[in-house]
Design a protein around this motif. Structure first.
Motif, PDB file in Angstrom:
ATOM      1  N   LYS A   7       0.849  -1.178   0.000  1.00 42.34           N
ATOM      2  CA  LYS A   7       0.000   0.000   0.000  1.00 42.34           C
ATOM      3  C   LYS A   7       0.893   1.240   0.000  1.00 42.34           C
ATOM      4  CE  LYS A   7      -3.729  -2.560   0.695  1.00 42.34           C
ATOM      5  NZ  LYS A   7      -4.732  -2.779  -0.371  1.00 42.34           N
ATOM      6  N   GLY A   8       0.431   2.291  -0.643  1.00 46.44           N
ATOM      7  CA  GLY A   8       1.163   3.550  -0.622  1.00 46.44           C
ATOM      8  C   GLY A   8       2.131   3.701  -1.778  1.00 46.44           C
ATOM      9  N   VAL A   9       2.933   4.759  -1.698  1.00 49.85           N
ATOM     10  CA  VAL A   9       3.899   5.086  -2.741  1.00 49.85           C
ATOM     11  C   VAL A   9       5.235   4.428  -2.425  1.00 49.85           C
ATOM     12  CG1 VAL A   9       5.097   6.946  -3.951  1.00 49.85           C
ATOM     13  CG2 VAL A   9       2.736   7.286  -3.161  1.00 49.85           C
ATOM     14  N   PHE A  10       5.743   3.668  -3.374  1.00 50.86           N
ATOM     15  CA  PHE A  10       7.057   3.036  -3.279  1.00 50.86           C
ATOM     16  C   PHE A  10       7.949   3.686  -4.347  1.00 50.86           C
ATOM     17  CE2 PHE A  10       4.756   0.168  -0.763  1.00 50.86           C
ATOM     18  CZ  PHE A  10       5.493  -0.940  -0.339  1.00 50.86           C
ATOM     19  N   PRO A  11       8.682   4.738  -4.037  1.00 57.14           N
ATOM     20  CA  PRO A  11       9.541   5.324  -5.065  1.00 57.14           C
ATOM     21  C   PRO A  11      10.576   4.325  -5.580  1.00 57.14           C
ATOM     22  CG  PRO A  11       9.342   6.785  -3.175  1.00 57.14           C
ATOM     23  CD  PRO A  11       8.757   5.469  -2.767  1.00 57.14           C
ATOM     24  N   ALA A  12      10.766   4.309  -6.895  1.00 60.27           N
ATOM     25  CA  ALA A  12      11.908   3.614  -7.482  1.00 60.27           C
ATOM     26  C   ALA A  12      13.092   4.560  -7.322  1.00 60.27           C
ATOM     27  CB  ALA A  12      11.638   3.301  -8.951  1.00 60.27           C
ATOM     28  N   VAL A  13      13.896   4.318  -6.305  1.00 60.46           N
ATOM     29  CA  VAL A  13      14.833   5.322  -5.795  1.00 60.46           C
ATOM     30  C   VAL A  13      16.024   5.507  -6.739  1.00 60.46           C
ATOM     31  CG1 VAL A  13      16.297   5.959  -3.830  1.00 60.46           C
ATOM     32  CG2 VAL A  13      14.132   4.740  -3.442  1.00 60.46           C
ATOM     33  N   THR A  14      16.354   6.755  -7.007  1.00 64.08           N
ATOM     34  CA  THR A  14      17.549   7.062  -7.786  1.00 64.08           C
ATOM     35  C   THR A  14      18.800   6.767  -6.959  1.00 64.08           C
ATOM     36  OG1 THR A  14      17.425   9.358  -7.048  1.00 64.08           O
ATOM     37  CG2 THR A  14      16.488   8.853  -9.210  1.00 64.08           C
ATOM     38  N   THR A  15      19.853   6.357  -7.623  1.00 66.96           N
ATOM     39  CA  THR A  15      21.134   6.091  -6.963  1.00 66.96           C
ATOM     40  C   THR A  15      22.002   7.335  -7.070  1.00 66.96           C
ATOM     41  OG1 THR A  15      20.995   3.731  -7.494  1.00 66.96           O
ATOM     42  CG2 THR A  15      23.167   4.611  -6.913  1.00 66.96           C
ATOM     43  N   LYS A  16      22.262   7.972  -5.943  1.00 65.63           N
ATOM     44  CA  LYS A  16      23.030   9.213  -5.942  1.00 65.63           C
ATOM     45  C   LYS A  16      24.510   8.915  -6.187  1.00 65.63           C
ATOM     46  CE  LYS A  16      19.232  11.380  -4.652  1.00 65.63           C
ATOM     47  NZ  LYS A  16      18.331  10.214  -4.448  1.00 65.63           N
ATOM     48  N   LEU A  17      25.105   9.715  -7.084  1.00 65.47           N
ATOM     49  CA  LEU A  17      26.486   9.499  -7.498  1.00 65.47           C
ATOM     50  C   LEU A  17      27.318  10.760  -7.318  1.00 65.47           C
ATOM     51  CD1 LEU A  17      25.700   7.687 -10.890  1.00 65.47           C
ATOM     52  CD2 LEU A  17      26.314   6.594  -8.718  1.00 65.47           C
ATOM     53  N   LYS A  18      28.610  10.554  -7.098  1.00 71.13           N
ATOM     54  CA  LYS A  18      29.565  11.660  -7.052  1.00 71.13           C
ATOM     55  C   LYS A  18      29.965  12.043  -8.482  1.00 71.13           C
ATOM     56  CE  LYS A  18      31.452  10.251  -2.569  1.00 71.13           C
ATOM     57  NZ  LYS A  18      32.654   9.764  -1.836  1.00 71.13           N
ATOM     58  N   PRO A  19      30.644  13.179  -8.667  1.00 71.44           N
ATOM     59  CA  PRO A  19      31.029  13.588 -10.022  1.00 71.44           C
ATOM     60  C   PRO A  19      31.883  12.563 -10.762  1.00 71.44           C
ATOM     61  CG  PRO A  19      31.242  15.432  -8.512  1.00 71.44           C
ATOM     62  CD  PRO A  19      30.929  14.234  -7.670  1.00 71.44           C
ATOM     63  N   ASP A  20      32.611  11.716 -10.020  1.00 68.66           N
ATOM     64  CA  ASP A  20      33.420  10.680 -10.675  1.00 68.66           C
ATOM     65  C   ASP A  20      32.639   9.386 -10.899  1.00 68.66           C
ATOM     66  OD1 ASP A  20      33.214   9.703  -8.119  1.00 68.66           O
ATOM     67  OD2 ASP A  20      35.374   9.522  -7.758  1.00 68.66           O
ATOM     68  N   HIS A  21      31.332   9.446 -10.698  1.00 70.51           N
ATOM     69  CA  HIS A  21      30.399   8.341 -10.948  1.00 70.51           C
ATOM     70  C   HIS A  21      30.459   7.234  -9.904  1.00 70.51           C
ATOM     71  CE1 HIS A  21      31.217  10.006 -15.108  1.00 70.51           C
ATOM     72  NE2 HIS A  21      29.930  10.279 -14.910  1.00 70.51           N
ATOM     73  N   THR A  22      31.153   7.458  -8.801  1.00 70.18           N
ATOM     74  CA  THR A  22      31.126   6.502  -7.694  1.00 70.18           C
ATOM     75  C   THR A  22      29.920   6.793  -6.809  1.00 70.18           C
ATOM     76  OG1 THR A  22      32.566   7.908  -6.351  1.00 70.18           O
ATOM     77  CG2 THR A  22      33.632   6.215  -7.706  1.00 70.18           C
ATOM     78  N   LEU A  23      29.563   5.821  -5.977  1.00 69.32           N
ATOM     79  CA  LEU A  23      28.396   5.976  -5.113  1.00 69.32           C
ATOM     80  C   LEU A  23      28.601   7.085  -4.095  1.00 69.32           C
ATOM     81  CD1 LEU A  23      27.634   2.218  -4.312  1.00 69.32           C
ATOM     82  CD2 LEU A  23      26.526   3.656  -6.047  1.00 69.32           C
ATOM     83  N   ASP A  24      27.570   7.908  -3.914  1.00 68.50           N
ATOM     84  CA  ASP A  24      27.589   8.936  -2.875  1.00 68.50           C
ATOM     85  C   ASP A  24      26.723   8.425  -1.724  1.00 68.50           C
ATOM     86  OD1 ASP A  24      27.337  11.161  -1.254  1.00 68.50           O
ATOM     87  OD2 ASP A  24      27.273  12.577  -2.925  1.00 68.50           O
ATOM     88  N   ILE A  25      27.360   7.731  -0.799  1.00 67.54           N
ATOM     89  CA  ILE A  25      26.636   7.043   0.267  1.00 67.54           C
ATOM     90  C   ILE A  25      25.838   8.017   1.129  1.00 67.54           C
ATOM     91  CG2 ILE A  25      26.839   5.555   2.287  1.00 67.54           C
ATOM     92  CD1 ILE A  25      27.407   4.168  -0.389  1.00 67.54           C
ATOM     93  N   GLU A  26      26.430   9.128   1.478  1.00 64.05           N
ATOM     94  CA  GLU A  26      25.714  10.087   2.329  1.00 64.05           C
ATOM     95  C   GLU A  26      24.503  10.670   1.615  1.00 64.05           C
ATOM     96  OE1 GLU A  26      26.156  10.451   5.564  1.00 64.05           O
ATOM     97  OE2 GLU A  26      27.584   8.825   5.211  1.00 64.05           O
ATOM     98  N   ALA A  27      24.643  10.915   0.320  1.00 62.42           N
ATOM     99  CA  ALA A  27      23.497  11.430  -0.445  1.00 62.42           C
ATOM    100  C   ALA A  27      22.404  10.369  -0.580  1.00 62.42           C
ATOM    101  CB  ALA A  27      23.955  11.902  -1.823  1.00 62.42           C
ATOM    102  N   ILE A  28      22.793   9.118  -0.733  1.00 62.01           N
ATOM    103  CA  ILE A  28      21.809   8.033  -0.770  1.00 62.01           C
ATOM    104  C   ILE A  28      21.038   7.991   0.543  1.00 62.01           C
ATOM    105  CG2 ILE A  28      21.523   5.517  -0.836  1.00 62.01           C
ATOM    106  CD1 ILE A  28      23.950   5.471  -2.789  1.00 62.01           C
TER     107      ILE A  28
END
Length: 301
Positions: A7-28
């Protein structure tokens, strides 16, 4: 018996990335906190909007573990399963279970257009690999495989197959599925600009791309529809629909990330071969986003 309350809204969550295309864990982490604070019913990590196909296996697991650690059971965490072979899908399903997610959104086998017999064998094999709830992903436009009601009936012999993300763009499917399977199958809207139509037919769960940008308004819209306040829902839907249309095009990830950037300041970086929007295409999305915000402000006045 489904373990997830679909039930409810389940966002298909975007994966936040740093400028070098690595994962931005804090932004996630920050993005997940914002979604939960705005009332979402669950989160779907590693869907197409999460750039599943562009991330390495190690990056995918890092995203899942980050989500589980951040969410801390406040809402269900569902992982997309988008792999090119049954063997890889089974391995991923097991790894996602170990990472602590509560459900799996399973794509058809990618890069190959399976026939009905192959499709049933694929989904049943993946379902048997894990005890997690499975949300079938039906997107025949995108992946060339259509989970028709006849195919779904064969899949429901697996008790963990409990929901279907309906993205055929044919709203008659909603009624056909609900009429045929009743409470055995949770029919989930998978198209942002068909939410009102789907909810009018009985859908109460929505996997949304643009809810990343406007989670509070998306949650409000679905709640209005479920409560039956159609007059207010229509006004809100009309304000949101120009932005929701951008969830249905090839570059939906770029459009969603740009809208998020304009609203929250998060980075719009995408993994190549995707590139950030540029030129007239970028300016059009900026204009739509700004107009949507202005229309929402006018509605609230």
């Amino acid at each position: 018996m489904s373990k997830i309350h679909w039930k409810g809204v389940f966002p298909a969550v975007t994966t936040k990335l740093k400028p070098d295309h690595t994962l931005d864990i804090e932004a996630i982490r920050a993005g997940l906190e914002r979604l939960i604070a705005n009332g979402v019913g669950g989160v779907v990590m590693m869907g197409m909007v999460g750039e599943n196909a562009q991330l390495s296996p190690e990056e995918k697991m890092t995203v899942l573990r980050t989500a589980v650690e951040t969410v801390k059971g406040r809402v269900p965490v569902v992982s997309g399963v988008g792999e090119t072979s049954t063997e890889r899908a089974v391995a991923y399903a097991r790894a996602a279970e170990q990472a602590g997610v509560q459900g799996l959104m399973v794509f058809p086998g990618l890069t190959y257009k399976s026939d009905a017999r192959e499709t049933v064998a694929f989904y049943r094999t993946v379902a048997q690999a894990s005890p997690l709830d499975i949300l079938l992903y039906n997107n025949p436009r995108g992946y060339g495989v259509d989970l028709t009601p006849d195919i779904v009936e064969q899949l429901l012999v697996e008790p963990t197959i409990v929901a279907l993300k309906e993205e055929s763009y044919d709203t008659t499917r909603v009624t056909d599925l609900i009429s045929r399977f009743g409470d055995r199958l949770n029919v989930v809207c998978g198209v942002d600009d068909l939410l009102l139509e789907s909810a009018a037919l009985g859908v109460t769960c929505w996997v949304s791309g643009m809810a990343n940008a406007l989670p509070r308004e998306s949650v409000e819209l679905l709640n209005l529809l479920i409560s039956g306040d159609l007059a207010k829902a229509r006004r809100l839907y009309r304000a949101l629909t120009p932005l929701y249309h951008l969830d249905t095009v090839v570059k939906l990830v770029q459009h969603i990330k740009l809208a998020e950037h304009l609203i929250t300041g998060s980075a719009e970086t995408v993994k190549p071969p995707r590139l950030a929007l540029a030129g007239e295409e970028r300016e059009r999305t900026i204009a739509i986003t700004r107009q949507t915000l202005a229309d929402l402000k006018a509605l609230a006045a």
